[in-house]
Design a protein around this motif. Structure first.
Motif, PDB file in Angstrom:
ATOM      1  N   ALA A 122      10.653   2.239  -7.944  1.00 59.76           N
ATOM      2  CA  ALA A 122      11.009   1.651  -6.658  1.00 59.76           C
ATOM      3  C   ALA A 122       9.749   1.338  -5.874  1.00 59.76           C
ATOM      4  O   ALA A 122       8.709   1.921  -6.093  1.00 59.76           O
ATOM      5  N   GLY A 123       9.881   0.433  -4.938  1.00 63.82           N
ATOM      6  CA  GLY A 123       8.782   0.137  -4.037  1.00 63.82           C
ATOM      7  C   GLY A 123       8.073  -1.154  -4.359  1.00 63.82           C
ATOM      8  O   GLY A 123       8.608  -2.044  -5.016  1.00 63.82           O
ATOM      9  N   LEU A 124       6.853  -1.262  -3.848  1.00 69.14           N
ATOM     10  CA  LEU A 124       6.060  -2.479  -3.981  1.00 69.14           C
ATOM     11  C   LEU A 124       5.410  -2.533  -5.351  1.00 69.14           C
ATOM     12  O   LEU A 124       5.208  -1.499  -5.962  1.00 69.14           O
ATOM     13  N   PRO A 125       5.081  -3.689  -5.852  1.00 70.22           N
ATOM     14  CA  PRO A 125       5.111  -5.025  -5.258  1.00 70.22           C
ATOM     15  C   PRO A 125       6.516  -5.634  -5.234  1.00 70.22           C
ATOM     16  O   PRO A 125       7.369  -5.301  -6.055  1.00 70.22           O
ATOM     17  N   VAL A 126       6.713  -6.545  -4.269  1.00 64.29           N
ATOM     18  CA  VAL A 126       7.994  -7.213  -4.072  1.00 64.29           C
ATOM     19  C   VAL A 126       7.732  -8.688  -3.814  1.00 64.29           C
ATOM     20  O   VAL A 126       6.740  -9.051  -3.185  1.00 64.29           O
ATOM     21  N   THR A 127       8.635  -9.536  -4.308  1.00 63.61           N
ATOM     22  CA  THR A 127       8.579 -10.964  -4.010  1.00 63.61           C
ATOM     23  C   THR A 127       9.875 -11.365  -3.331  1.00 63.61           C
ATOM     24  O   THR A 127      10.959 -11.058  -3.826  1.00 63.61           O
ATOM     25  N   VAL A 128       9.742 -12.022  -2.203  1.00 64.63           N
ATOM     26  CA  VAL A 128      10.896 -12.542  -1.470  1.00 64.63           C
ATOM     27  C   VAL A 128      10.793 -14.060  -1.532  1.00 64.63           C
ATOM     28  O   VAL A 128       9.734 -14.629  -1.249  1.00 64.63           O
ATOM     29  N   ALA A 129      11.887 -14.706  -1.914  1.00 61.82           N
ATOM     30  CA  ALA A 129      11.877 -16.166  -2.035  1.00 61.82           C
ATOM     31  C   ALA A 129      13.061 -16.757  -1.284  1.00 61.82           C
ATOM     32  O   ALA A 129      14.154 -16.183  -1.262  1.00 61.82           O
ATOM     33  N   ARG A 130      12.827 -17.920  -0.673  1.00 61.24           N
ATOM     34  CA  ARG A 130      13.885 -18.668   0.001  1.00 61.24           C
ATOM     35  C   ARG A 130      13.796 -20.096  -0.521  1.00 61.24           C
ATOM     36  O   ARG A 130      12.770 -20.757  -0.354  1.00 61.24           O
TER      37      ARG A 130
ATOM     38  N   PRO B  36       1.500  -2.628   9.775  1.00 62.61           N
ATOM     39  CA  PRO B  36       1.805  -1.348   9.121  1.00 62.61           C
ATOM     40  C   PRO B  36       3.208  -0.809   9.431  1.00 62.61           C
ATOM     41  O   PRO B  36       3.862  -0.255   8.546  1.00 62.61           O
ATOM     42  N   ALA B  37       3.679  -0.962  10.663  1.00 53.79           N
ATOM     43  CA  ALA B  37       5.018  -0.461  11.016  1.00 53.79           C
ATOM     44  C   ALA B  37       6.090  -1.243  10.260  1.00 53.79           C
ATOM     45  O   ALA B  37       7.036  -0.659   9.723  1.00 53.79           O
ATOM     46  N   PHE B  38       5.939  -2.571  10.203  1.00 54.89           N
ATOM     47  CA  PHE B  38       6.910  -3.375   9.466  1.00 54.89           C
ATOM     48  C   PHE B  38       6.845  -3.048   7.980  1.00 54.89           C
ATOM     49  O   PHE B  38       7.874  -2.909   7.325  1.00 54.89           O
ATOM     50  N   LEU B  39       5.633  -2.910   7.448  1.00 62.68           N
ATOM     51  CA  LEU B  39       5.468  -2.601   6.025  1.00 62.68           C
ATOM     52  C   LEU B  39       6.154  -1.281   5.673  1.00 62.68           C
ATOM     53  O   LEU B  39       6.813  -1.181   4.639  1.00 62.68           O
ATOM     54  N   ALA B  40       6.030  -0.278   6.532  1.00 65.92           N
ATOM     55  CA  ALA B  40       6.677   1.012   6.279  1.00 65.92           C
ATOM     56  C   ALA B  40       8.200   0.859   6.276  1.00 65.92           C
ATOM     57  O   ALA B  40       8.884   1.405   5.401  1.00 65.92           O
ATOM     58  N   THR B  41       8.737   0.097   7.224  1.00 60.30           N
ATOM     59  CA  THR B  41      10.182  -0.143   7.292  1.00 60.30           C
ATOM     60  C   THR B  41      10.657  -0.902   6.064  1.00 60.30           C
ATOM     61  O   THR B  41      11.670  -0.565   5.450  1.00 60.30           O
TER      62      THR B  41
ATOM     63  N   GLY C  47       1.978  -7.132  -2.017  1.00 63.22           N
ATOM     64  CA  GLY C  47       1.319  -6.230  -2.954  1.00 63.22           C
ATOM     65  C   GLY C  47       1.373  -4.792  -2.483  1.00 63.22           C
ATOM     66  O   GLY C  47       1.765  -4.496  -1.349  1.00 63.22           O
ATOM     67  N   THR C  48       0.975  -3.881  -3.345  1.00 62.44           N
ATOM     68  CA  THR C  48       0.996  -2.456  -3.029  1.00 62.44           C
ATOM     69  C   THR C  48       0.050  -2.105  -1.884  1.00 62.44           C
ATOM     70  O   THR C  48       0.208  -1.081  -1.238  1.00 62.44           O
ATOM     71  N   ASP C  49      -0.922  -2.972  -1.610  1.00 66.15           N
ATOM     72  CA  ASP C  49      -1.879  -2.738  -0.537  1.00 66.15           C
ATOM     73  C   ASP C  49      -1.413  -3.288   0.806  1.00 66.15           C
ATOM     74  O   ASP C  49      -2.133  -3.201   1.799  1.00 66.15           O
TER      75      ASP C  49
END
Length: 170
Positions: A53-61, A96-101, A75-77
């Motif tokens: 689970a977790g990053l990396p993630v790709t969001v596409a529209r 950072p707050a958004f990334l944590a959420t 990315g994980t960073d």
């Protein structure tokens, strides 16, 4: 001679089976007392740590009446690579707050139970918003991705049009 090669094949199979079964015994060794340390060659997984689970993630529209073609790769960073049709690809650091959420929401998804299928259009002008993580892709309206609906919408609204509130250009 033919019987000799058959015996050799049986002997070989027996030897291989013996080697395989040798590893299926008591892991504690010959003393019969359990070992408190795991084997150094076997990875350990705790129940509290999400697997895969977790990053990396790709969001596409993509699609829709407006003809969207936006991609945000995180990315994980915490660095996002944002691309959109007709615009220059850019890299930015997510808040950072958004990334944590966002990361917490991604970790709540049971990625292992999702089918590995590419989302397809359901009707003309269908806008597909998809999330890809851990080798699985699903539409954001999939019930299992419900927890990601708000963060993904916020990400696409703010990060896809930098400089936005969520993304500081690198």
């Amino acid at each position: 001679m033919r019987n000799l090669s058959s015996y050799a094949a049986v002997a070989m199979c027996t030897a291989v089976a013996g080697l395989v079964l040798t590893g299926c015994g008591n892991e504690s060794g010959s003393s019969g007392t359990p070992s408190s340390t795991p084997s150094p060659t076997m990875p350990t997984v705790t129940q509290s740590a999400p697997v895969g689970a977790g990053l990396p993630v790709t969001v596409a529209r993509t699609g829709g009446i407006a003809g969207f073609d936006d991609t945000v790769q995180i990315g994980t960073d915490g660095v996002a690579t944002v691309s959109s049709r007709g615009k220059q690809t850019l890299r930015c650091k997510l808040d950072p707050a958004f990334l944590a959420t966002f990361t917490a929401a991604v970790e709540k998804v049971d990625w292992a139970s999702l089918a590995a299928t590419k989302p397809t259009t359901k009707h003309p002008d269908d806008m597909i918003v998809s999330v890809t993580a851990n080798g699985k892709t699903a539409r954001v309206e999939d019930p299992q991705l419900k927890v990601l609906a708000t963060p993904v919408t916020e990400l696409l609204t703010e990060a896809a049009i930098p400089p936005g509130k969520l993304c500081t250009k690198l």
